[in-house]
Design a protein around this motif. Structure first.
Motif, PDB file in Angstrom:
ATOM      1  N   ARG A 181       0.817  -1.222   0.000  1.00  0.00           N
ATOM      2  CA  ARG A 181       0.000   0.000   0.000  1.00  0.00           C
ATOM      3  C   ARG A 181       0.844   1.263   0.000  1.00  0.00           C
ATOM      4  O   ARG A 181       0.386   2.315  -0.400  1.00  0.00           O
ATOM      5  CB  ARG A 181      -0.902   0.023   1.238  1.00  0.00           C
ATOM      6  CG  ARG A 181      -2.125  -0.819   1.091  1.00  0.00           C
ATOM      7  CD  ARG A 181      -3.085  -0.509   2.209  1.00  0.00           C
ATOM      8  NE  ARG A 181      -2.526  -0.837   3.506  1.00  0.00           N
ATOM      9  CZ  ARG A 181      -2.919  -1.848   4.258  1.00  0.00           C
ATOM     10  NH1 ARG A 181      -3.869  -2.629   3.859  1.00  0.00           N
ATOM     11  NH2 ARG A 181      -2.352  -2.073   5.422  1.00  0.00           N
ATOM     12  N   ARG A 182       2.063   1.192   0.475  1.00  0.00           N
ATOM     13  CA  ARG A 182       2.918   2.369   0.594  1.00  0.00           C
ATOM     14  C   ARG A 182       3.309   2.866  -0.797  1.00  0.00           C
ATOM     15  O   ARG A 182       3.871   2.126  -1.588  1.00  0.00           O
ATOM     16  CB  ARG A 182       4.168   2.022   1.376  1.00  0.00           C
ATOM     17  CG  ARG A 182       5.143   3.168   1.522  1.00  0.00           C
ATOM     18  CD  ARG A 182       6.306   2.727   2.327  1.00  0.00           C
ATOM     19  NE  ARG A 182       5.837   2.436   3.675  1.00  0.00           N
ATOM     20  CZ  ARG A 182       6.372   2.921   4.762  1.00  0.00           C
ATOM     21  NH1 ARG A 182       7.423   3.675   4.679  1.00  0.00           N
ATOM     22  NH2 ARG A 182       5.882   2.636   5.939  1.00  0.00           N
ATOM     23  N   PRO A 183       3.026   4.129  -1.112  1.00  0.00           N
ATOM     24  CA  PRO A 183       3.423   4.646  -2.419  1.00  0.00           C
ATOM     25  C   PRO A 183       4.944   4.826  -2.475  1.00  0.00           C
ATOM     26  O   PRO A 183       5.572   5.142  -1.456  1.00  0.00           O
ATOM     27  CB  PRO A 183       2.710   5.997  -2.513  1.00  0.00           C
ATOM     28  CG  PRO A 183       2.471   6.392  -1.108  1.00  0.00           C
ATOM     29  CD  PRO A 183       2.321   5.113  -0.322  1.00  0.00           C
ATOM     30  N   PRO A 184       5.531   4.609  -3.639  1.00  0.00           N
ATOM     31  CA  PRO A 184       6.977   4.796  -3.735  1.00  0.00           C
ATOM     32  C   PRO A 184       7.339   6.270  -3.551  1.00  0.00           C
ATOM     33  O   PRO A 184       6.604   7.161  -3.961  1.00  0.00           O
ATOM     34  CB  PRO A 184       7.313   4.320  -5.151  1.00  0.00           C
ATOM     35  CG  PRO A 184       6.033   4.397  -5.898  1.00  0.00           C
ATOM     36  CD  PRO A 184       4.929   4.205  -4.890  1.00  0.00           C
ATOM     37  N   THR A 185       8.460   6.508  -2.913  1.00  0.00           N
ATOM     38  CA  THR A 185       8.917   7.876  -2.682  1.00  0.00           C
ATOM     39  C   THR A 185       9.524   8.414  -3.962  1.00  0.00           C
ATOM     40  O   THR A 185      10.431   7.818  -4.531  1.00  0.00           O
ATOM     41  CB  THR A 185       9.968   7.906  -1.560  1.00  0.00           C
ATOM     42  OG1 THR A 185       9.394   7.320  -0.397  1.00  0.00           O
ATOM     43  CG2 THR A 185      10.404   9.316  -1.253  1.00  0.00           C
ATOM     44  N   ARG A 186       8.995   9.526  -4.406  1.00  0.00           N
ATOM     45  CA  ARG A 186       9.515  10.149  -5.611  1.00  0.00           C
ATOM     46  C   ARG A 186      10.668  11.064  -5.249  1.00  0.00           C
ATOM     47  O   ARG A 186      10.658  11.703  -4.205  1.00  0.00           O
ATOM     48  CB  ARG A 186       8.429  10.958  -6.305  1.00  0.00           C
ATOM     49  CG  ARG A 186       7.296  10.095  -6.819  1.00  0.00           C
ATOM     50  CD  ARG A 186       6.265  10.956  -7.475  1.00  0.00           C
ATOM     51  NE  ARG A 186       5.192  10.137  -8.005  1.00  0.00           N
ATOM     52  CZ  ARG A 186       4.087  10.625  -8.491  1.00  0.00           C
ATOM     53  NH1 ARG A 186       3.888  11.927  -8.503  1.00  0.00           N
ATOM     54  NH2 ARG A 186       3.162   9.825  -8.971  1.00  0.00           N
ATOM     55  N   PRO A 187      11.668  11.162  -6.129  1.00  0.00           N
ATOM     56  CA  PRO A 187      12.792  12.042  -5.820  1.00  0.00           C
ATOM     57  C   PRO A 187      12.411  13.509  -6.003  1.00  0.00           C
ATOM     58  O   PRO A 187      11.473  13.853  -6.713  1.00  0.00           O
ATOM     59  CB  PRO A 187      13.847  11.630  -6.847  1.00  0.00           C
ATOM     60  CG  PRO A 187      13.061  11.092  -7.992  1.00  0.00           C
ATOM     61  CD  PRO A 187      11.850  10.442  -7.379  1.00  0.00           C
ATOM     62  N   VAL A 188      13.158  14.385  -5.340  1.00  0.00           N
ATOM     63  CA  VAL A 188      12.981  15.824  -5.504  1.00  0.00           C
ATOM     64  C   VAL A 188      13.841  16.242  -6.693  1.00  0.00           C
ATOM     65  O   VAL A 188      15.040  15.970  -6.729  1.00  0.00           O
ATOM     66  CB  VAL A 188      13.413  16.594  -4.240  1.00  0.00           C
ATOM     67  CG1 VAL A 188      13.336  18.090  -4.478  1.00  0.00           C
ATOM     68  CG2 VAL A 188      12.549  16.195  -3.066  1.00  0.00           C
ATOM     69  N   LEU A 189      13.229  16.875  -7.676  1.00  0.00           N
ATOM     70  CA  LEU A 189      13.940  17.337  -8.862  1.00  0.00           C
ATOM     71  C   LEU A 189      14.168  18.835  -8.765  1.00  0.00           C
ATOM     72  O   LEU A 189      13.284  19.581  -8.341  1.00  0.00           O
ATOM     73  CB  LEU A 189      13.130  17.026 -10.126  1.00  0.00           C
ATOM     74  CG  LEU A 189      12.779  15.559 -10.355  1.00  0.00           C
ATOM     75  CD1 LEU A 189      11.878  15.423 -11.564  1.00  0.00           C
ATOM     76  CD2 LEU A 189      14.042  14.743 -10.530  1.00  0.00           C
ATOM     77  N   VAL A 190      15.338  19.288  -9.162  1.00  0.00           N
ATOM     78  CA  VAL A 190      15.668  20.708  -9.214  1.00  0.00           C
ATOM     79  C   VAL A 190      15.630  21.111 -10.678  1.00  0.00           C
ATOM     80  O   VAL A 190      16.354  20.549 -11.498  1.00  0.00           O
ATOM     81  CB  VAL A 190      17.059  20.981  -8.604  1.00  0.00           C
ATOM     82  CG1 VAL A 190      17.369  22.464  -8.634  1.00  0.00           C
ATOM     83  CG2 VAL A 190      17.140  20.450  -7.188  1.00  0.00           C
ATOM     84  N   GLU A 191      14.770  22.073 -11.012  1.00  0.00           N
ATOM     85  CA  GLU A 191      14.591  22.489 -12.405  1.00  0.00           C
ATOM     86  C   GLU A 191      14.974  23.948 -12.592  1.00  0.00           C
ATOM     87  O   GLU A 191      14.733  24.775 -11.719  1.00  0.00           O
ATOM     88  CB  GLU A 191      13.130  22.323 -12.825  1.00  0.00           C
ATOM     89  CG  GLU A 191      12.612  20.919 -12.737  1.00  0.00           C
ATOM     90  CD  GLU A 191      11.137  20.831 -13.077  1.00  0.00           C
ATOM     91  OE1 GLU A 191      10.448  21.874 -13.051  1.00  0.00           O
ATOM     92  OE2 GLU A 191      10.664  19.719 -13.350  1.00  0.00           O
ATOM     93  N   LEU A 228      11.642  23.498  -7.428  1.00  0.00           N
ATOM     94  CA  LEU A 228      11.739  22.145  -6.887  1.00  0.00           C
ATOM     95  C   LEU A 228      10.445  21.426  -7.219  1.00  0.00           C
ATOM     96  O   LEU A 228       9.360  21.989  -7.091  1.00  0.00           O
ATOM     97  CB  LEU A 228      11.947  22.159  -5.378  1.00  0.00           C
ATOM     98  CG  LEU A 228      13.216  22.831  -4.861  1.00  0.00           C
ATOM     99  CD1 LEU A 228      13.230  22.796  -3.341  1.00  0.00           C
ATOM    100  CD2 LEU A 228      14.449  22.187  -5.417  1.00  0.00           C
ATOM    101  N   ARG A 229      10.558  20.154  -7.628  1.00  0.00           N
ATOM    102  CA  ARG A 229       9.374  19.385  -8.008  1.00  0.00           C
ATOM    103  C   ARG A 229       9.474  17.980  -7.425  1.00  0.00           C
ATOM    104  O   ARG A 229      10.509  17.342  -7.487  1.00  0.00           O
ATOM    105  CB  ARG A 229       9.275  19.298  -9.520  1.00  0.00           C
ATOM    106  CG  ARG A 229       8.104  18.478 -10.018  1.00  0.00           C
ATOM    107  CD  ARG A 229       8.084  18.343 -11.534  1.00  0.00           C
ATOM    108  NE  ARG A 229       8.108  19.619 -12.210  1.00  0.00           N
ATOM    109  CZ  ARG A 229       7.038  20.356 -12.501  1.00  0.00           C
ATOM    110  NH1 ARG A 229       5.852  19.926 -12.143  1.00  0.00           N
ATOM    111  NH2 ARG A 229       7.152  21.486 -13.144  1.00  0.00           N
ATOM    112  N   ARG A 230       8.371  17.520  -6.843  1.00  0.00           N
ATOM    113  CA  ARG A 230       8.215  16.132  -6.426  1.00  0.00           C
ATOM    114  C   ARG A 230       6.837  15.706  -6.881  1.00  0.00           C
ATOM    115  O   ARG A 230       5.823  16.120  -6.323  1.00  0.00           O
ATOM    116  CB  ARG A 230       8.352  15.947  -4.920  1.00  0.00           C
ATOM    117  CG  ARG A 230       8.082  14.485  -4.515  1.00  0.00           C
ATOM    118  CD  ARG A 230       8.226  14.232  -3.065  1.00  0.00           C
ATOM    119  NE  ARG A 230       9.642  14.024  -2.780  1.00  0.00           N
ATOM    120  CZ  ARG A 230      10.158  14.030  -1.569  1.00  0.00           C
ATOM    121  NH1 ARG A 230       9.409  14.252  -0.531  1.00  0.00           N
ATOM    122  NH2 ARG A 230      11.431  13.829  -1.385  1.00  0.00           N
ATOM    123  N   GLY A 231       6.810  14.904  -7.924  1.00  0.00           N
ATOM    124  CA  GLY A 231       5.542  14.481  -8.499  1.00  0.00           C
ATOM    125  C   GLY A 231       4.775  15.684  -9.003  1.00  0.00           C
ATOM    126  O   GLY A 231       5.320  16.544  -9.697  1.00  0.00           O
TER     127      GLY A 231
END
Length: 116
Positions: free
Chosen positions: A44-54, A75-78
């Motif tokens: 059930r645990r959603p995968p942790t998305r990385p933090v992207l620097v744009e 900064l973007r996460r999902g």
């Protein structure tokens, strides 16, 4: 007469569970979770998305700066985003993005330690 090896023990694959998993010495696929509850929680645990620097172009505004020469750092996460800085030159935006990336990628030696 052959002896069966002792069953190997390993930690449960659910990240928050410290319980050991006893792997029996039988044939077949070995278990990786200590209980059906841990297996269900891990699924059930959603995968942790990385933090992207744009780095991106800042939208044109009324400051009469030419389009394409004004940059922002985001900064973007999902689907979630936050703009850290806008109105920057390209070199400044790249430098800020590199510094943020270095902070995000460098693991702290001690959890909760202060940033240098």
């Amino acid at each position: 007469m052959s002896r069966q090896p002792a069953p190997a023990t390993r930690r449960c694959a659910q990240p928050d569970c410290p319980n050991p998993v006893i792997r029996p010495a039988r044939r077949g696929r070995p278990p990786i979770y200590c209980s059906p509850t841990c297996r269900a929680q891990a699924k059930r645990r959603p995968p942790t998305r990385p933090v992207l620097v744009e780095i991106d172009h800042d939208p044109p505004n009324s400051q009469h700066r030419p389009a394409g020469r004004v940059w922002l750092v985001r900064l973007r996460r999902g689907p979630r985003t936050v703009t850290v800085a806008s109105g920057l030159g390209h070199t400044s935006a790249e430098s800020l993005a590199a510094q943020i990336t270095a902070i995000l990628r460098t693991p702290s030696a001690t959890p909760g330690a202060a940033i240098d």
